[in-house]
Design a protein around this motif. Structure first.
Motif, short mmCIF file in Angstrom:
data_model
loop_
_atom_site.label_atom_id
_atom_site.label_comp_id
_atom_site.label_asym_id
_atom_site.label_seq_id
_atom_site.Cartn_x
_atom_site.Cartn_y
_atom_site.Cartn_z
N ASP A 314 0.62 -1.44 0.16
CA ASP A 314 -0.55 0.24 -0.19
C ASP A 314 0.68 1.41 -0.07
OD1 ASP A 314 1.23 -0.12 2.47
OD2 ASP A 314 -0.34 1.73 3.37
N ALA A 315 0.11 2.62 0.00
CA ALA A 315 1.02 3.74 -0.08
C ALA A 315 1.63 4.26 1.38
CB ALA A 315 0.09 4.77 -0.54
N GLU A 316 1.12 3.77 2.24
CA GLU A 316 2.08 4.61 3.22
C GLU A 316 2.81 3.51 3.80
OE1 GLU A 316 -1.85 6.45 6.54
OE2 GLU A 316 -1.40 4.05 6.11
N THR A 317 2.58 2.19 3.11
CA THR A 317 4.22 1.30 3.54
C THR A 317 5.27 2.33 2.52
OG1 THR A 317 2.68 -0.69 3.84
CG2 THR A 317 5.65 -1.05 2.81
N LEU A 318 4.79 2.11 0.97
CA LEU A 318 5.75 2.73 0.24
C LEU A 318 6.43 4.32 0.46
CD1 LEU A 318 3.59 1.91 -2.85
CD2 LEU A 318 5.89 1.18 -2.08
N ASN A 319 5.50 5.11 1.35
CA ASN A 319 5.63 6.39 1.56
C ASN A 319 6.37 6.19 3.02
OD1 ASN A 319 4.19 7.66 -0.24
ND2 ASN A 319 2.51 8.23 1.41
N LEU A 320 7.22 5.05 3.48
CA LEU A 320 7.53 5.34 5.09
C LEU A 320 9.11 5.76 4.48
CD1 LEU A 320 7.41 1.13 6.25
CD2 LEU A 320 6.28 3.69 7.08
N PRO A 321 9.95 6.42 5.93
CA PRO A 321 11.19 7.01 5.69
C PRO A 321 11.81 5.59 5.47
CG PRO A 321 9.75 7.28 8.02
CD PRO A 321 9.12 6.75 6.87
N LEU A 322 13.36 6.13 4.90
CA LEU A 322 14.26 5.21 4.37
C LEU A 322 14.83 3.57 5.42
CD1 LEU A 322 16.51 6.98 2.49
CD2 LEU A 322 14.47 6.07 1.69
N HIS A 323 15.20 4.03 6.17
CA HIS A 323 15.43 3.12 6.95
C HIS A 323 14.05 1.96 7.55
CE1 HIS A 323 13.32 5.45 10.53
NE2 HIS A 323 13.43 5.01 11.37
N LEU A 324 12.95 3.01 7.92
CA LEU A 324 12.29 1.46 8.06
C LEU A 324 11.67 0.57 6.74
CD1 LEU A 324 9.82 3.87 10.43
CD2 LEU A 324 11.27 2.19 11.15
N LEU A 325 11.56 1.15 6.02
CA LEU A 325 11.21 0.92 4.99
C LEU A 325 12.43 -0.60 3.99
CD1 LEU A 325 9.36 0.85 2.31
CD2 LEU A 325 10.82 2.30 1.17
N ASN A 326 13.32 0.03 4.40
CA ASN A 326 15.16 -1.13 4.10
C ASN A 326 15.22 -2.03 5.11
OD1 ASN A 326 17.12 -1.16 3.31
ND2 ASN A 326 17.95 -1.14 5.36
N ALA A 327 14.11 -1.60 6.28
CA ALA A 327 13.40 -3.41 7.32
C ALA A 327 12.54 -4.56 6.54
CB ALA A 327 12.96 -2.65 8.65
N PHE A 328 11.50 -2.96 6.27
CA PHE A 328 10.00 -3.81 5.48
C PHE A 328 10.90 -4.96 4.48
CE2 PHE A 328 7.57 -4.57 2.47
CZ PHE A 328 5.75 -4.59 2.39
N LEU A 329 11.67 -4.27 3.43
CA LEU A 329 12.38 -5.18 2.26
C LEU A 329 13.04 -6.37 2.87
CD1 LEU A 329 12.79 -5.32 -0.95
CD2 LEU A 329 14.90 -3.53 -0.29
N ASN A 330 13.86 -5.92 4.01
CA ASN A 330 14.46 -7.29 4.34
C ASN A 330 13.79 -7.89 5.19
OD1 ASN A 330 16.41 -5.78 3.81
ND2 ASN A 330 17.04 -4.89 6.03
N GLY A 331 12.91 -7.99 5.96
CA GLY A 331 11.20 -8.99 6.18
C GLY A 331 10.92 -9.29 4.92
N TYR A 332 10.91 -9.38 4.33
CA TYR A 332 11.15 -10.23 2.93
C TYR A 332 10.76 -10.60 2.31
CZ TYR A 332 7.50 -10.91 -1.48
OH TYR A 332 7.56 -11.90 -2.50
N VAL A 333 12.56 -10.58 2.48
CA VAL A 333 13.51 -11.15 1.56
C VAL A 333 13.66 -12.01 2.42
CG1 VAL A 333 16.11 -11.34 0.78
CG2 VAL A 333 15.01 -9.36 -0.05
#
Length: 641
Positions: A314-333
């Motif tokens: 969703d857009a709110e996730t895409l809008n996250l600050p970089l360090h939080l979005l990086n954590a999200f990406l690491n979780g998915y990987v």
């Protein structure tokens, strides 16, 4: 003077807009009081708009300026029956997509283009969200297919414009260089054209309103999640959920479940413990299953969709600050990805999810990624059972720069090469959007534009008869000339009409008018040479009917004269705050200029004090580095801007 109040000049205007031609005639009346004219008919109509004719912006402007002729709009000029139009003396004339399933990046995440509605906010080529003011749908017979490293495929009409940079080689070492971005029709793209991906640069933590939960005899509004939204642990868990999680929602249980292997089980459990949530761990046949009990969390994860093929970001996730979005990406990987041969790889059956992950990689790492689509049969046999199958998408990326990289990041964009352009035999409906201000949006990640036809700011499709472009409707003028035989014709258009690309068709049009009995006079005029402080070049073609072969008509264009007015002389004294550039935008323009100077090409950000002549005003004024930008005199400005 031949035309006066007793015998006014009878005028018709086509592609009228707000009718600057009539404004010129009004000025003529003020200079020559004995002169008068009458607007017999006018034609203004946007064929791509769903707005009622009387509500279309140009029509509203025309009616406000000339209310006395409000009822004389003939609408679509291609459908005018000229035998029913009163005679006139002077004719002014000028000239004024994607298949279903194409994903558009909106402020609610990626949406299929057919689901985008008026009022939705979409990402534009200026890396910002702008409102959709209209949508369009029409049948098309000549669909083409594009393939690139950052989208699996795009099906569109040949004339749809893409935002591109042309690759070229420079110097004896053949250094790879890129020209400034331009809009280019799909059918004209080559493998030297790099397409643009706009990156969402927002950095915001969501603000939750809480959820209503039933507490025995009463309802409570609970918002326990808000305190976790600034935690990397929370967003790591959300990445794990999208990768390999689902919900259980029955009468007795409301929980989320996440599958994991023995390899990354401990990281997942430590994350949940840090967040302080209650959970259970169950050993399954091939994996572990973690169950988290939180009704509020169940409500939150609804944004990510249900079932693997419907998962999305969703857009709110895409809008996250970089360090939080990086954590999200690491979780998915960690849940559904791998690291193979120095690259990260993920595979999903959700196209929306794949494109969302590519946007995250571009935002977090400022790096391109590659997407591969695997087409699978609808059915397959696994361990003796027939199962349903879906197409899958693999996204691949690395986080470091490498010599062999084909795509690159620069100034908020990822530029990537085109792989293939092929014609298809597909015949189906195509969709388009009209976007406020920027007139652009993204299609499967690539930046695309609303169409224009001849203007330098548009695609330059040309005005070949029968081409279907807006500029080609010039040939409908021929019907008016044949039937009504006006004494004078006047064409005004962009200078591109007499460029090398279009001069052949322009000359053909003049020959057609000569065949119909008119003598032509053409010249490029610049507004700055006639009292207007704007560097605006336009081609004018004046055609006069030949009534006597022994007395051929003559016409002389006005002679230029020195410009006495300055740009500041026509500006308002008090300017609304919204028209000031932000510090961030100024820094962006200055950086683009530095890059352009280093490359020896491109436009320059060069604001002036308004004591000279302005540049040509475009339909997207304020978006280009070299637009008309002014700085205020610090001795006169209270805040020094």
């Amino acid at each position: 003077m031949e035309y006066n109040k007793e015998k006014p000049l009878k005028v018709v205007t086509l592609c009228s807009g707000y009718d600057s031609q009539c404004l010129a005639l009004e000025r003529l009346k003020s200079v020559y009081p004995e002169f008068d004219y009458e607007l017999v008919a006018w034609s203004e109509f946007d064929p791509e708009s769903k707005t009622p004719l009387d509500k279309q912006p140009a029509v509203v402007a025309h009616n406000a300026l000339f209310p006395q002729w409000k009822d004389r709009n003939l609408g679509d000029m291609t459908k005018i029956d000229w035998t029913q139009v009163d005679d006139f003396d002077l004719l002014f004339y000028s000239t004024p997509c994607f298949v279903a399933g194409t994903l558009v990046l909106t402020d609610e995440g990626y949406k299929p283009i057919e689901d985008v509605k008026v009022g939705d906010m979409v990402m534009t080529h200026n890396n910002r969200f702008r409102k959709v003011v209209d949508t369009g749908k029409k049948p098309a017979n000549d669909i083409i297919k594009l393939r690139s490293m950052m989208f699996d495929e795009i099906f569109c009409t040949p004339n749809h414009p893409f935002y591109t940079r042309k690759r070229y080689r420079k110097g004896h070492k053949s250094v790879r260089c890129f020209a400034e971005p331009v809009w280019k029709a799909a059918q004209e793209l080559t493998k030297d054209d790099y397409l643009g991906l706009a990156i969402n640069t927002n950095e915001q933590i969501p603000e939750l309103k809480g959820v209503a939960l039933h507490r025995g005899t009463h309802w409570d509004v609970v918002n326990e999640l808000q305190k976790h939204l600034s935690s990397e642990c929370f967003w790591y868990l959300m990445g794990r959920y999208i990768g390999d999680g689902w919900q259980r929602n029955d009468k007795t249980h409301k929980s989320i479940l996440v599958a994991c292997s023995d390899r990354n089980k401990d990281v997942l459990l430590k994350t949940i413990q840090t967040l302080g949530w209650r959970y259970t761990l169950t050993k399954e046949k091939t994996c572990y299953r973690v169950t988290i009990y939180s009704k509020e969390l169940c409500e939150f994860v609804n944004r990510y969709g249900k079932y693997a093929h419907n998962k999305c970001i969703d857009a709110e996730t895409l809008n996250l600050p970089l360090h939080l979005l990086n954590a999200f990406l690491n979780g998915y990987v960690d849940s559904d990805g791998c690291y193979v041969d120095t690259e990260y790889r993920i595979t999903t059956t959700s196209k929306k999810l794949a494109y969302g992950l590519m946007q995250i990689v571009a935002k977090v790492h400022k790096r391109p990624s590659r997407i591969y689509k695997a087409k699978r049969p609808d059915k397959n046999i696994i361990e003796g059972r027939e199962v349903n199958q879906r197409n899958s998408y693999m996204v691949v990326w690395h986080t470091d720069k490498r010599k062999q990289d084909k795509a690159f990041y620069e100034d908020g964009y990822v530029w990537f090469p085109l792989k293939e352009i092929t014609s298809t035999n597909r015949k189906e409906f195509v969709y388009n959007l009209e976007v406020e201000g920027d007139h652009s949006y993204t299609a499967n990640g690539a930046i695309v534009h609303n169409c224009q036809s001849v203007s330098q700011a548009g695609l330059q499709h040309g005005f070949t008869e029968g081409s279907g472009t807006r500029s080609s409707i010039i040939w409908n003028v021929r019907d008016a000339v044949k039937i009504k035989r006006p004494k004078f014709l006047c064409l005004e258009n962009v200078k591109a009409m007499v460029s090398r690309k279009f001069i052949g068709m322009f000359n053909l049009w003049q020959l057609e008018l000569e065949r119909l009995g008119y003598r032509n006079f053409a010249q490029v005029l610049n507004a700055k040479d006639y009292g207007v402080p704007q560097n605006r070049e336009r081609i004018f073609l004046v055609s006069i009917r030949v009534d006597d072969d022994n007395n051929m008509p003559k016409y002389y264009f006005p002679k230029p004269f020195p410009l006495e007015r300055k740009l500041k002389d026509v500006l308002e004294d008090n300017v609304d705050e919204r028209y000031y550039l932000s510090d961030k935008m100024i820094e962006c323009f200055q950086h683009r200029t530095e890059v352009a100077i280093e490359k020896g090409n491109g436009f320059r950000f060069s604001p002036t004090n308004g004591h000279g002549c302005g540049k040509a005003i475009t339909t997207c004024a304020g978006n280009r580095t070299d637009d008309n930008f002014l700085y205020e005199d610090e001795t006169k400005s209270e805040d020094g801007r």
